[in-house]
Design a protein around this motif. Sequence first.
Motif, PDB file in Angstrom:
ATOM      1  N   LYS A 221      87.450  -4.439  58.675  1.00 32.86           N
ATOM      2  CA  LYS A 221      87.400  -3.657  60.064  1.00 32.86           C
ATOM      3  C   LYS A 221      86.148  -3.076  60.117  1.00 32.86           C
ATOM      4  N   HIS A 222      85.530  -2.759  58.841  1.00 24.67           N
ATOM      5  CA  HIS A 222      84.164  -2.139  58.808  1.00 24.67           C
ATOM      6  C   HIS A 222      83.068  -3.115  59.495  1.00 24.67           C
ATOM      7  N   VAL A 223      83.369  -4.326  58.924  1.00 23.01           N
ATOM      8  CA  VAL A 223      82.247  -5.121  59.404  1.00 23.01           C
ATOM      9  C   VAL A 223      82.151  -5.451  60.983  1.00 23.01           C
ATOM     10  N   GLN A 224      83.393  -5.564  61.588  1.00 23.01           N
ATOM     11  CA  GLN A 224      83.640  -5.513  63.043  1.00 23.01           C
ATOM     12  C   GLN A 224      83.073  -4.273  63.625  1.00 23.01           C
ATOM     13  N   SER A 225      83.245  -3.159  63.141  1.00 19.83           N
ATOM     14  CA  SER A 225      82.615  -1.964  63.654  1.00 19.83           C
ATOM     15  C   SER A 225      81.276  -1.770  63.642  1.00 19.83           C
ATOM     16  N   LEU A 226      80.679  -2.144  62.537  1.00 23.23           N
ATOM     17  CA  LEU A 226      79.159  -2.053  62.454  1.00 23.23           C
ATOM     18  C   LEU A 226      78.527  -3.177  63.137  1.00 23.23           C
ATOM     19  N   GLN A 227      79.297  -4.199  63.272  1.00 23.94           N
ATOM     20  CA  GLN A 227      78.490  -5.701  64.057  1.00 23.94           C
ATOM     21  C   GLN A 227      78.466  -5.160  65.391  1.00 23.94           C
ATOM     22  N   ALA A 228      79.367  -4.501  65.944  1.00 27.69           N
ATOM     23  CA  ALA A 228      79.702  -4.185  67.540  1.00 27.69           C
ATOM     24  C   ALA A 228      78.311  -3.150  67.677  1.00 27.69           C
ATOM     25  N   GLN A 229      78.197  -2.107  66.592  1.00 29.75           N
ATOM     26  CA  GLN A 229      77.060  -1.117  66.651  1.00 29.75           C
ATOM     27  C   GLN A 229      75.640  -1.586  66.509  1.00 29.75           C
ATOM     28  N   PHE A 230      75.475  -2.839  65.867  1.00 27.49           N
ATOM     29  CA  PHE A 230      74.305  -3.463  65.252  1.00 27.49           C
ATOM     30  C   PHE A 230      74.222  -5.029  65.915  1.00 27.49           C
ATOM     31  N   PRO A 231      74.387  -5.144  66.914  1.00 23.78           N
ATOM     32  CA  PRO A 231      74.618  -6.743  67.223  1.00 23.78           C
ATOM     33  C   PRO A 231      73.509  -7.654  66.950  1.00 23.78           C
ATOM     34  N   ASN A 232      72.189  -6.900  66.689  1.00 30.41           N
ATOM     35  CA  ASN A 232      71.028  -7.864  66.119  1.00 30.41           C
ATOM     36  C   ASN A 232      70.911  -8.151  64.520  1.00 30.41           C
ATOM     37  N   SER A 233      72.011  -7.445  63.801  1.00 28.52           N
ATOM     38  CA  SER A 233      72.129  -7.565  62.617  1.00 28.52           C
ATOM     39  C   SER A 233      73.169  -8.411  62.011  1.00 28.52           C
ATOM     40  N   LYS A 234      72.967  -9.041  60.872  1.00 27.42           N
ATOM     41  CA  LYS A 234      73.972  -9.776  60.298  1.00 27.42           C
ATOM     42  C   LYS A 234      74.646  -8.834  59.380  1.00 27.42           C
ATOM     43  N   VAL A 235      76.098  -8.666  59.546  1.00 27.18           N
ATOM     44  CA  VAL A 235      76.658  -7.903  58.685  1.00 27.18           C
ATOM     45  C   VAL A 235      77.912  -8.420  57.803  1.00 27.18           C
ATOM     46  N   LEU A 236      77.719  -8.249  56.425  1.00 27.73           N
ATOM     47  CA  LEU A 236      78.362  -9.094  55.583  1.00 27.73           C
ATOM     48  C   LEU A 236      79.274  -8.090  54.729  1.00 27.73           C
ATOM     49  N   ILE A 237      80.259  -8.327  54.071  1.00 26.94           N
ATOM     50  CA  ILE A 237      80.720  -7.762  52.794  1.00 26.94           C
ATOM     51  C   ILE A 237      80.432  -8.742  51.821  1.00 26.94           C
ATOM     52  N   VAL A 238      79.856  -8.094  50.591  1.00 24.61           N
ATOM     53  CA  VAL A 238      79.397  -8.628  49.411  1.00 24.61           C
ATOM     54  C   VAL A 238      79.972  -8.272  48.174  1.00 24.61           C
ATOM     55  N   ASP A 239      80.033  -9.126  47.066  1.00 27.83           N
ATOM     56  CA  ASP A 239      80.524  -8.728  45.877  1.00 27.83           C
ATOM     57  C   ASP A 239      79.761  -7.739  45.148  1.00 27.83           C
ATOM     58  N   GLY A 240      80.009  -6.548  45.153  1.00 27.23           N
ATOM     59  CA  GLY A 240      79.396  -5.409  44.348  1.00 27.23           C
ATOM     60  C   GLY A 240      79.195  -5.656  43.015  1.00 27.23           C
ATOM     61  N   GLU A 241      80.039  -6.315  42.430  1.00 27.83           N
ATOM     62  CA  GLU A 241      79.770  -6.681  40.923  1.00 27.83           C
ATOM     63  C   GLU A 241      78.596  -7.424  40.781  1.00 27.83           C
ATOM     64  N   ALA A 242      78.351  -8.255  41.678  1.00 26.90           N
ATOM     65  CA  ALA A 242      77.134  -9.295  41.566  1.00 26.90           C
ATOM     66  C   ALA A 242      75.819  -8.460  41.504  1.00 26.90           C
ATOM     67  N   PHE A 243      76.004  -7.197  42.617  1.00 28.80           N
ATOM     68  CA  PHE A 243      74.662  -6.649  42.834  1.00 28.80           C
ATOM     69  C   PHE A 243      74.696  -5.580  41.893  1.00 28.80           C
ATOM     70  N   SER A 244      75.446  -4.917  41.327  1.00 25.67           N
ATOM     71  CA  SER A 244      75.397  -3.587  40.495  1.00 25.67           C
ATOM     72  C   SER A 244      75.812  -3.850  38.907  1.00 25.67           C
ATOM     73  N   TRP A 245      76.465  -4.835  38.763  1.00 34.26           N
ATOM     74  CA  TRP A 245      76.845  -4.967  37.134  1.00 34.26           C
ATOM     75  C   TRP A 245      75.566  -5.700  36.443  1.00 34.26           C
ATOM     76  N   TYR A 246      75.332  -5.460  35.230  1.00 31.21           N
ATOM     77  CA  TYR A 246      74.173  -6.197  34.657  1.00 31.21           C
ATOM     78  C   TYR A 246      75.027  -6.544  33.350  1.00 31.21           C
ATOM     79  N   GLY A 247      74.140  -7.238  32.268  1.00 29.58           N
ATOM     80  CA  GLY A 247      74.888  -7.687  31.177  1.00 29.58           C
ATOM     81  C   GLY A 247      75.110  -9.090  31.519  1.00 29.58           C
ATOM     82  N   SER A 248      76.100  -9.685  30.855  1.00 29.11           N
ATOM     83  CA  SER A 248      76.677 -11.117  30.925  1.00 29.11           C
ATOM     84  C   SER A 248      77.076 -11.464  32.405  1.00 29.11           C
ATOM     85  N   ARG A 249      77.356 -10.249  33.309  1.00 27.18           N
ATOM     86  CA  ARG A 249      77.872 -10.536  34.488  1.00 27.18           C
ATOM     87  C   ARG A 249      76.774 -11.315  35.244  1.00 27.18           C
TER      88      ARG A 249
END
Length: 266
Positions: A221-249
Amino acid sequence: MKFTVKDQLQRSVILKERPQRIVSLVPSQTELIVDLGLEVALLGVTKFCVHPTHLLKDKTIVGGTKQVHFDRIKALNPDVILCNKEENTEAMVSELETIAPVHISDVGNLEDALALITMYGELFKVEDKAKVLVTKIKAKQHELDAYLNGVPSRSAAYFIWKKPWMVAASQTFIDAMLRCNHFENVFSHSTRYPEITLADLKKRHPEIILLSSEPYPFQPKHVQSLQAQFPNSKVLIVDGEAFSWYGSRLLKAFDYFKMLHQDHLS
């Protein structure tokens, strides 16, 4: 026999012996300890240490990353307590140091993450396993670099929170991972995790808006809301662990990044 090691804040950490009893107060470091073959020595974890999944059942939960039960930690009689400059507080560390030596990490980029793995290898006498892990992560990084070779950078905003809106800016591990993905952070002029408004975002015209799965649980629902407000942007939910966990992750993170580009950004 006592010996001294340096942590990533260049603090001298004095240990009575090679640590055999570990408490980890950082989820990504907890996972790293397990993947270095030290699960038996790991006695206490936070409620956010969800990888591997069985830990919350098998180990003593001593609290979160900002607040802990000091009495539970003391009862575990640890040889060392693993903390992080960003995840844990100075007040916590001061109290924890009355219980056991505290080793603090400070990870702002991939080089720092690999240095921490090497540091743990030396601290816990698992150097060979640490070297193998570092080599594998570097290989995964090179695979992503090769895949993205020639792909132009794209402007992006990375949201970590709503009410208030908060993004990852410069001097964060997330920002470093964005750069690995050929994303130019539109909030790189700010530091850490600033609060912003959507009006601020509109001024920067991001090509891509990334909504992290954690710490705020962004939903479709947050993707849909932001996509409507920013039609020229690509809005995605991404895996937060992939972007913020270091170490063996990181082993899984670089595979995820490649998939993200293949499936959603190509």
